[in-house]
Design a protein around this motif. Structure first.
Motif, short mmCIF file in Angstrom:
data_model
loop_
_atom_site.label_atom_id
_atom_site.label_comp_id
_atom_site.label_asym_id
_atom_site.label_seq_id
_atom_site.Cartn_x
_atom_site.Cartn_y
_atom_site.Cartn_z
N LYS A 8 44.54 43.43 19.04
CA LYS A 8 43.60 44.30 19.54
C LYS A 8 43.81 44.75 20.81
CE LYS A 8 39.38 43.80 20.79
NZ LYS A 8 37.92 43.16 21.24
N VAL A 9 43.46 46.19 21.24
CA VAL A 9 43.92 46.56 22.56
C VAL A 9 42.52 46.67 23.31
CG1 VAL A 9 45.92 48.12 21.48
CG2 VAL A 9 43.64 49.08 21.93
N TRP A 10 42.82 46.65 24.37
CA TRP A 10 41.91 47.07 25.73
C TRP A 10 42.65 48.39 26.33
CZ3 TRP A 10 37.46 44.42 27.08
CH2 TRP A 10 37.31 43.30 26.43
N VAL A 11 41.84 49.32 26.69
CA VAL A 11 42.52 50.61 27.27
C VAL A 11 41.87 50.66 28.61
CG1 VAL A 11 42.58 52.91 26.67
CG2 VAL A 11 42.74 51.63 24.83
N PHE A 12 42.74 51.06 29.55
CA PHE A 12 42.31 51.38 30.95
C PHE A 12 43.06 52.65 31.24
CE2 PHE A 12 42.22 46.89 30.52
CZ PHE A 12 40.66 46.45 30.96
N GLY A 13 42.41 53.25 32.52
CA GLY A 13 43.02 54.69 32.65
C GLY A 13 44.15 54.57 33.84
N ASP A 14 44.43 55.28 34.67
CA ASP A 14 45.57 55.43 35.73
C ASP A 14 45.03 54.49 36.84
OD1 ASP A 14 46.27 57.18 34.00
OD2 ASP A 14 45.76 59.14 35.20
N ASP A 15 46.04 54.10 37.58
CA ASP A 15 46.07 53.47 38.94
C ASP A 15 44.97 51.98 39.05
OD1 ASP A 15 47.56 55.80 39.83
OD2 ASP A 15 45.54 56.86 40.46
N ILE A 16 45.20 51.47 37.96
CA ILE A 16 44.67 50.02 37.91
C ILE A 16 45.53 49.37 39.01
CG2 ILE A 16 44.21 48.05 36.64
CD1 ILE A 16 42.36 50.15 35.98
N ASP A 17 44.91 49.02 40.21
CA ASP A 17 45.71 48.19 41.14
C ASP A 17 45.63 46.64 41.06
OD1 ASP A 17 43.73 47.55 42.92
OD2 ASP A 17 43.19 49.48 43.01
N THR A 18 46.62 46.29 41.82
CA THR A 18 46.51 44.75 41.70
C THR A 18 45.39 44.03 42.50
OG1 THR A 18 47.76 44.94 44.07
CG2 THR A 18 49.09 44.44 42.28
N ASP A 19 44.66 44.81 43.24
CA ASP A 19 43.55 44.00 43.87
C ASP A 19 42.14 44.20 42.95
OD1 ASP A 19 45.25 44.95 45.89
OD2 ASP A 19 43.82 44.44 46.98
N VAL A 20 42.25 44.90 41.90
CA VAL A 20 41.40 44.93 40.88
C VAL A 20 41.77 43.98 39.77
CG1 VAL A 20 40.53 46.27 38.69
CG2 VAL A 20 40.54 47.48 40.86
N LEU A 21 42.91 43.73 39.66
CA LEU A 21 43.57 42.64 38.73
C LEU A 21 43.45 41.31 39.33
CD1 LEU A 21 47.00 44.62 37.65
CD2 LEU A 21 44.88 43.73 35.97
N ALA A 22 43.51 40.97 40.48
CA ALA A 22 43.55 39.69 41.09
C ALA A 22 42.76 39.98 42.49
CB ALA A 22 44.92 39.08 41.39
N PRO A 23 41.36 39.74 42.63
CA PRO A 23 41.01 40.32 43.83
C PRO A 23 41.13 39.49 44.88
CG PRO A 23 39.22 40.44 41.90
CD PRO A 23 40.64 39.75 41.59
N GLY A 24 41.42 39.95 46.20
CA GLY A 24 41.81 39.12 47.17
C GLY A 24 40.94 38.00 47.65
N LEU A 25 39.65 38.13 47.28
CA LEU A 25 38.55 37.15 47.69
C LEU A 25 38.74 36.15 46.90
CD1 LEU A 25 35.03 39.38 47.64
CD2 LEU A 25 36.50 38.39 49.57
N TYR A 26 39.49 35.93 45.93
CA TYR A 26 39.46 34.68 44.98
C TYR A 26 40.80 33.94 45.25
CZ TYR A 26 35.16 36.90 43.79
OH TYR A 26 33.72 37.34 43.65
#
Lengths: 170, 426
Positions: A8-26
């Protein structure tokens, strides 16, 4: 060598950045904690709902930004097996392959909707959109990189190199 | 056959006469740089699993900058691990809490034209200001380098950005790169090399060139390059290093570029990038007026000595607005020492700035100075991704140190040129 990934797929748009994937706070905590916040600022359900064997479909520049490889590692930790995007951030692309994640580019993703099922054969670039019964195409990985991904990533690949060197040294 | 500067360096590192864009080659690494976040704590378990050692400890530089100074047990443990790993692996070039890696590396004379360098951080293109091919990699790739002394790359094409004309007063390298981010977009670099040429580049100091190549990462390029000239060699000699033969490390006159973009520096205005992308930038006149609770001068790209002097020029005889806090984290301990010696720090603190430790700080949300929900900050840092500097709903605008300082005075995003007059020469 010719493994197929179906899911099954998850669909995301443009410019999904690293800080959204792995937030700096954590970033200083455990992988589990970091993964639980993966993509939360664009889809608060993703980390809690994603299941083993699923696939990410994305737009331009997926993984743009930081060199933090946790951005790829958390996706793998959450069960994602492949990422098909229009384009990738260059460092993220290397990191994903190093973690044994199939990362392919394609310009033919427009009809794929969240929750659809697809099937990917990395070796041939074939992408079957199961819901629409259509075959799409992905760009091929260079053979060396494909071998590395199929071996599970860079560390297993390095293990092979080191053991070959040890054999020669005997 | 002609070659670009990037192709010449890559061919030399690959041990072959010439390379062509698209070809995959294996290159010997001249220097590998890593920091506390992506470095020892990530590569140690891999080297242990592989039961092997660092290929050449004298070619490794380790810098602690992301979690300094420690604020809790977790960050203290990360730093402790870095120190012990550097000691156990005989890493002589270990800089503990001396500043941000991209600034410490050139300050200590590690970068020379023609080198092939990997950095465990995405802002590694900073090193390209010195005419060396330096790019960012992740920690597993770094472990591969530490084991083999090599890494693979797909030879990039070179995109030329030719910049001519004279920048106006109050317009600096940060404004050039924010302009380019809007013009080319975050994918505009397409993981190729961007080489900056032209009379404006020739006139820039090394610190300004570093700002430009640093944020080439925001264009999605593999790295940014500026061929070495006398400005480069003067800087390197001042660090006590030998710049070597720079004539060898120039692109050929008839080298093939994928494309050339031209910028007229005469007409450039100060630029500000609105949330949540550096590519979301525009001339300050289109964005000014937005209230800011925090103004931040920090990071590899925005808190070098010249950056602090820009801020001081605006802040001299002015006060930070009561509604705004101005945090300043000098990029290195040497920056702090120089700014203390020449009076820059006094000007900043007299205006109400709060001095922070040297390190990556609030830029990526790792250190002190992060934002609360719905707060707005204007920052001299490199990225304003959603949630990067703190709470997910916070907003970060990017601008030059001039623009950040001017905005700190008014409490709103402001054009710095209103604060620069002939009495206030730097």
């Amino acid at each position: 060598m010719s493994s197929t990934i179906t899911g099954k797929v998850w669909v995301f748009g443009d410019d999904i950045d690293t800080d959204v994937l792995a937030p700096g706070l954590y970033m200083k905590g455990s992988l589990e904690l970091l993964a639980s916040h993966c993509l939360e600022s664009v889809d608060s359900d993703f980390a809690s709902s994603v299941a083993e064997g699923e696939i990410v479909i994305a737009g331009e520049n997926f993984g743009i930004g930081s060199s933090r490889e946790q951005a790829a590692q958390v996706l793998k930790h959450l069960g994602i097996k492949a990422i098909i995007a229009k384009s990738f951030g260059g460092i993220f692309f290397r990191n994903a392959l190093n973690y044994g994640l199939v990362a392919l580019t394609s310009d033919e993703l427009g009809q794929i909707k969240p929750g659809d099922r697809v099937s990917i054969k990395a070796a041939t670039g074939e992408l079957i959109h199961i819901d629409e019964n259509t075959q799409l195409n992905c760009d091929l990985l260079p053979p060396g990189l494909l071998n590395m991904v199929e071996a599970g990533g860079l560390v297993p690949h390095l293990q092979q190199i080191l053991s070959q060197q040890a054999e020669k040294g005997k | 056959m002609s070659a670009t500067l990037a192709e010449k360096i890559i061919a030399r590192a690959a041990g072959i006469d010439r390379v062509s864009p698209g070809e995959i080659v294996t290159c010997a690494v001249d220097l590998a740089m890593m920091h506390d976040s992506g470095g020892p704590r990530r590569v140690k378990p891999i080297l242990e699993q592989l039961q092997t050692k660092v290929w050449s400890p004298d070619k490794v530089v380790v810098v602690t900058d992301h979690y300094v100074p420690a604020v809790d047990a977790d960050s203290a443990a990360i730093l402790d691990l870095a120190r012990k790993w550097a000691s156990q692996n005989n890493i002589e070039h270990f800089y503990d809490m001396q500043g941000i890696c991209h600034v410490v590396l050139p300050e200590r004379g590690h970068l020379r034209p023609g080198m092939f360098v990997v950095g465990g951080d995405s802002h590694s293109p900073t090193g390209g200001a010195f005419g060396c091919f330096m790019f960012g990699i992740g920690a597993t790739d770094m472990a591969g380098v530490l084991v083999t002394g090599e890494t693979w790359i797909r030879v990039p094409e070179t995109i030329r950005i030719d910049i001519n004309g004279a920048l106006g007063d109050g317009v600096v390298a940060k404004d050039i790169i924010l302009h380019l981010c809007a013009r080319l977009g975050m994918g505009g670099g397409d993981y190729q090399v961007i080489e900056y040429t032209g009379e404006t580049i020739a006139s820039l100091s090394m610190q300004e060139r570093m700002t430009l190549t640093n944020m080439t990462a925001e264009l999605g390029a593999m790295t940014g390059l500026i061929a070495a000239d006398n400005t480069t060699t003067d800087y390197i000699r001042n660090t006590g290093s030998d710049p070597g033969d720079i004539k060898r490390w120039q692109g050929d006159q008839n080298a093939v570029y994928r494309e050339t973009h031209r910028v007229n520096a005469d007409k450039l205005e100060p630029h500000v990038a609105a949330p949540h992308s550096p590519a979301n930038s525009a001339p300050v006149s289109e964005i000014s007026g937005e209230p800011v609770q925090q103004a931040y001068i920090g990071a590899c790209t925005g808190a070098k000595l010249e950056d602090l002097k820009m801020a001081a020029r605006v802040l001299k005889d002015n006060q930070v607005a009561r509604t705004t806090r101005l945090l300043i984290a000098p990029a290195s301990t040497r920056t702090t020492a120089a700014a203390a010696a020449d009076g820059t720090l006094a000007t900043l603190t007299e205006a109400g700035a709060i001095l922070m430790p040297s390190g990556c700080g609030a830029c990526a949300g790792y250190g002190a100075g992060v934002l609360a929900e719905n707060e707005t900050c204007i920052s001299s840092t490199a990225r304003n991704f959603k949630g990067r500097m703190g709470a997910a709903s916070s907003n970060v605008y990017l601008g030059s140190p001039y623009t950040v300082a001017a905005s700190a005075i008014t409490g709103r995003i402001s054009d710095p040129r209103e604060f620069l007059n002939e009495d206030k020469q730097s």
